[in-house]
Design an enzyme around this catalytic site. Structure first.
Site, PDB file in Angstrom:
ATOM      1  N   GLY A 109      10.242  25.009 -44.942  1.00  0.00           N
ATOM      2  CA  GLY A 109       9.503  25.174 -43.694  1.00  0.00           C
ATOM      3  C   GLY A 109       8.161  25.863 -43.911  1.00  0.00           C
ATOM      4  O   GLY A 109       7.503  25.712 -44.955  1.00  0.00           O
ATOM      5  N   SER A 110       7.761  26.674 -42.956  1.00  0.00           N
ATOM      6  CA  SER A 110       6.420  27.276 -42.977  1.00  0.00           C
ATOM      7  C   SER A 110       6.259  28.396 -43.994  1.00  0.00           C
ATOM      8  O   SER A 110       5.163  28.937 -44.125  1.00  0.00           O
ATOM      9  CB  SER A 110       6.078  27.799 -41.576  1.00  0.00           C
ATOM     10  OG  SER A 110       6.035  26.739 -40.648  1.00  0.00           O
ATOM     11  N   THR A 111       7.316  28.753 -44.724  1.00  0.00           N
ATOM     12  CA  THR A 111       7.161  29.793 -45.751  1.00  0.00           C
ATOM     13  C   THR A 111       6.219  29.349 -46.866  1.00  0.00           C
ATOM     14  O   THR A 111       5.727  30.184 -47.631  1.00  0.00           O
ATOM     15  CB  THR A 111       8.522  30.175 -46.370  1.00  0.00           C
ATOM     16  OG1 THR A 111       9.118  29.027 -46.990  1.00  0.00           O
ATOM     17  CG2 THR A 111       9.449  30.729 -45.312  1.00  0.00           C
ATOM     18  N   VAL A 112       5.956  28.028 -46.971  1.00  0.00           N
ATOM     19  CA  VAL A 112       5.031  27.554 -48.018  1.00  0.00           C
ATOM     20  C   VAL A 112       3.569  27.631 -47.574  1.00  0.00           C
ATOM     21  O   VAL A 112       2.660  27.454 -48.400  1.00  0.00           O
ATOM     22  CB  VAL A 112       5.355  26.099 -48.441  1.00  0.00           C
ATOM     23  CG1 VAL A 112       6.779  25.999 -48.961  1.00  0.00           C
ATOM     24  CG2 VAL A 112       5.140  25.122 -47.290  1.00  0.00           C
ATOM     25  N   LYS A 113       3.320  27.892 -46.303  1.00  0.00           N
ATOM     26  CA  LYS A 113       1.945  27.848 -45.803  1.00  0.00           C
ATOM     27  C   LYS A 113       1.013  28.886 -46.445  1.00  0.00           C
ATOM     28  O   LYS A 113      -0.151  28.578 -46.739  1.00  0.00           O
ATOM     29  CB  LYS A 113       1.934  27.977 -44.283  1.00  0.00           C
ATOM     30  CG  LYS A 113       2.479  26.736 -43.568  1.00  0.00           C
ATOM     31  CD  LYS A 113       2.567  26.923 -42.053  1.00  0.00           C
ATOM     32  CE  LYS A 113       3.085  25.687 -41.369  1.00  0.00           C
ATOM     33  NZ  LYS A 113       3.273  25.869 -39.905  1.00  0.00           N
TER      34      LYS A 113
END
Length: 591
Positions: free
Chosen positions: A306-310
């Protein structure tokens, strides 16, 4: 002439006879001396007691409890065998049929070792029955050890367990032939060769009846101990937090140098069940449990990140020189690529957003545009450098590599071309993208410090300390970009509008990133999404919150994944806060 021939034959015969005597008495003396010694000298190997495992504070978490095995001489038959088994059954209440089957299974003309028919009898029972059993020369009572795990469910995913060795185990390590147990899963498996210890021996002189006459040489076996970096009190504290709130998932607590303090899976299992042999009913219940308690989720569980890679993607974009972090980009509720709408998590959008707002509010449409600008191959190659898509190298078995998809990966896996829509999914940590909670934690440590750590759970082997390994994988531009990204992650947990701000209540300042990873796709024709709490449990998104703290001087990473938990901030913010406050209260974090 005839006399000469006869004399010659006699001469040759006696010459050969004399040579043979000389060969036996002189030339082959050493050879036959050694053969002779084997007839009256034997070596008995003594296995070491399996190494004890301690937590970081010296608390024993894998120990050995003294027990006893009952063995019977091989090659017994008929009445003699039945009488021996009957006397054992009468004194121990053991099942005679099971003992008989076990004996027959191991008995063969080639086996000359005593056969174990009963294992792990307690001391108090053995002391009562030993005077009676010792009257039968066919019975032998030998000391052994039963592995015990005092922490039970709290550390089972880290420790693993031991059980009876199989054929592959025996081939892997010759010491196992004497211990007959081997490590399965966790630390017990990864460090099995060390925990088995080193064999001792004694050399004995025996007579023709194999009775020991004299011991000529002895060497004591050597055991090795392990001391983990895990704090068992913290491990239990986190497990009980998840249990109290009934939140299935995984938690990683790690120093930024890779030293792991907690590695929690909830729900878990009692590893003591496996030591003496688990029943089919118990195994079936664990293996078919829909919440997968046997999986070491921080290390082997694969989830869309999810958005943890952003934050990592923002750093990649800034360092590329192709992306202006200060520029405010219009971020409506979706972007149109071809005939498909790629929607933001907020239906009405976020208005104008720079990189700080994009991280703070987790603006999907900002990262969609970033992905279109840089392309999947460039993003994927840099994400791999930053901890995703390969094993972290932790000293535990069965670690998963995860997947960072790109064009080459898809062509190799599916023999199909890459589509632009797949880039849109990948840049928000969805689609084919998969990662373990440990990979997310390692990437967070890299963002916090600029160095990529190799995580580890064993701090000492005997007195030899494990040295942290930190890789310098970033160039200077990338390190400079991290400064901006860290500011955005601070805003996630502290600024108004941050996706975790309302849910973080810590005694120190932390930074982090939330993530909501969908587990099923939403059709294009659905105009209004259901709230997470309106969905069936297994249709809800996974919830992430990965953090580091203190913000100015990072010491720890705390990564929490709640399976089907919905939104990262609300599902995991309270747990993260409790963990940091525990670390602070117990002196791990100092002002």
């Amino acid at each position: 002439m005839r006399t000469k021939i006869i004399l010659f034959i006699i001469f040759v015969f006696y010459s050969l006879l004399i040579y043979r005597v000389y060969d036996l008495s002189v030339l082959s003396n050493e050879k036959y001396t050694k053969l002779s010694q084997k007839n009256f000298e034997k070596t008995v190997y003594i296995p070491a007691v399996r190494g004890v495992i301690f937590d970081r504070n010296g608390k024993p978490i894998a120990i050995n409890e003294l027990r006893f095995d009952i063995k019977i001489k091989p090659h017994l038959k008929g009445k003699e065998l039945n009488q021996t088994l009957s006397s054992i059954a009468d004194l121990t209440d053991a099942n005679m049929t099971k003992m008989y089957k076990e004996y027959q299974k191991q008995n063969s003309p080639y086996n000359h070792k005593p056969i174990t028919v009963l294992k792990y009898l307690k001391e108090d029972l053995v002391y009562k029955i030993e005077p009676f059993l010792s009257l039968d020369d066919n019975i032998e009572i030998t000391p052994t050890y039963l592995r015990k795990y005092p922490q039970k469910i709290y550390l089972s995913n880290v420790l693993g367990y031991v059980s009876r060795a199989n054929v592959k185990d025996l081939q892997r390590n010759p010491v196992i032939e004497y211990t007959q147990i081997s490590g399965k899963r966790g630390v017990e498996r990864y460090y099995d060769d060390i925990l088995q210890g080193e064999l001792g021996y004694k050399k004995e002189i025996v007579n023709a009846r194999n009775n020991v006459l004299k011991v000529t040489e002895t060497k004591a076996p050597i055991s090795h101990t392990l001391k983990l970096s895990i704090d068992s009190d913290l491990q239990k504290f986190i497990y009980e937090l998840l249990k109290k709130e009934d939140k299935k998932g995984a938690v990683v607590v790690m120093r930024t140098n890779g030293e792991v303090l907690a590695l929690v899976t909830y729900p878990s299992y009692d590893n003591n069940l496996f030591v003496k042999g688990i029943s089919f009913k118990e195994w079936n219940a664990l293996a078919h449990n829909i919440y997968n308690p046997l999986l070491n989720k921080p290390v082997s569980g694969l989830y869309p990140p999810g958005s943890t890679v952003k934050p990592a993607e923002a750093a990649i974009a800034i360092a590329s020189g192709k992306w202006n972090p200060w520029k405010k980009i219009d971020c409506p509720g979706y972007i149109l690529v071809g005939n498909r709408k790629f929607r933001d998590w907020r239906p009405w959008g976020h208005g104008k957003a720079d990189v700080f707002k994009a991280i703070k509010e987790s603006v999907d449409t900002y990262f969609y545009q970033l992905g279109l600008k840089l392309g999947i191959n460039y993003i994927a190659s840099n994400l791999k450098k930053m901890g995703f898509g390969h094993k972290t190298g932790i000293d535990l078995p069965n670690e998963k590599s995860g997947i960072v998809p790109d064009k080459e990966w898809k062509a190799r896996r599916f023999h199909q071309p890459w589509f632009i829509g797949e880039t849109m999914n990948a840049v928000i940590g969805q689609g084919y993208f998969l990662a373990t909670p440990l990979q997310v934690a390692v990437n967070t440590a890299l963002i916090a410090t600029g160095k990529l750590p190799k995580p580890y759970v064993v701090k000492y082997i005997d007195n030899n300390e494990t040295k942290p390994v930190l890789k310098d994988v970033l160039n200077q531009k990338e390190k400079n970009a991290l400064r901006l990204v860290r500011r955005g992650m601070w805003m996630v947990c502290n600024a108004p509008g941050g996706t975790a701000t309302k849910h973080i209540h810590t005694k120190i300042t932390i930074a982090g990133k939330t993530g909501t990873a969908q587990v099923y796709s939403i059709p294009q024709e659905v105009k209004k999404r259901k709230r997470e709490d309106e969905l069936a449990y297994f249709h809800r998104s996974h919830a992430w919150l990965t953090t580091y703290g203190p913000y100015r001087h990072p010491q720890f990473v705390v990564t929490v994944l709640i399976e089907h938990g919905g939104h990262g901030g609300s599902a995991a913010g309270g747990i993260v806060s409790e963990i940091y406050n525990w670390l602070y209260d117990h002196g791990y974090i100092k002002k």
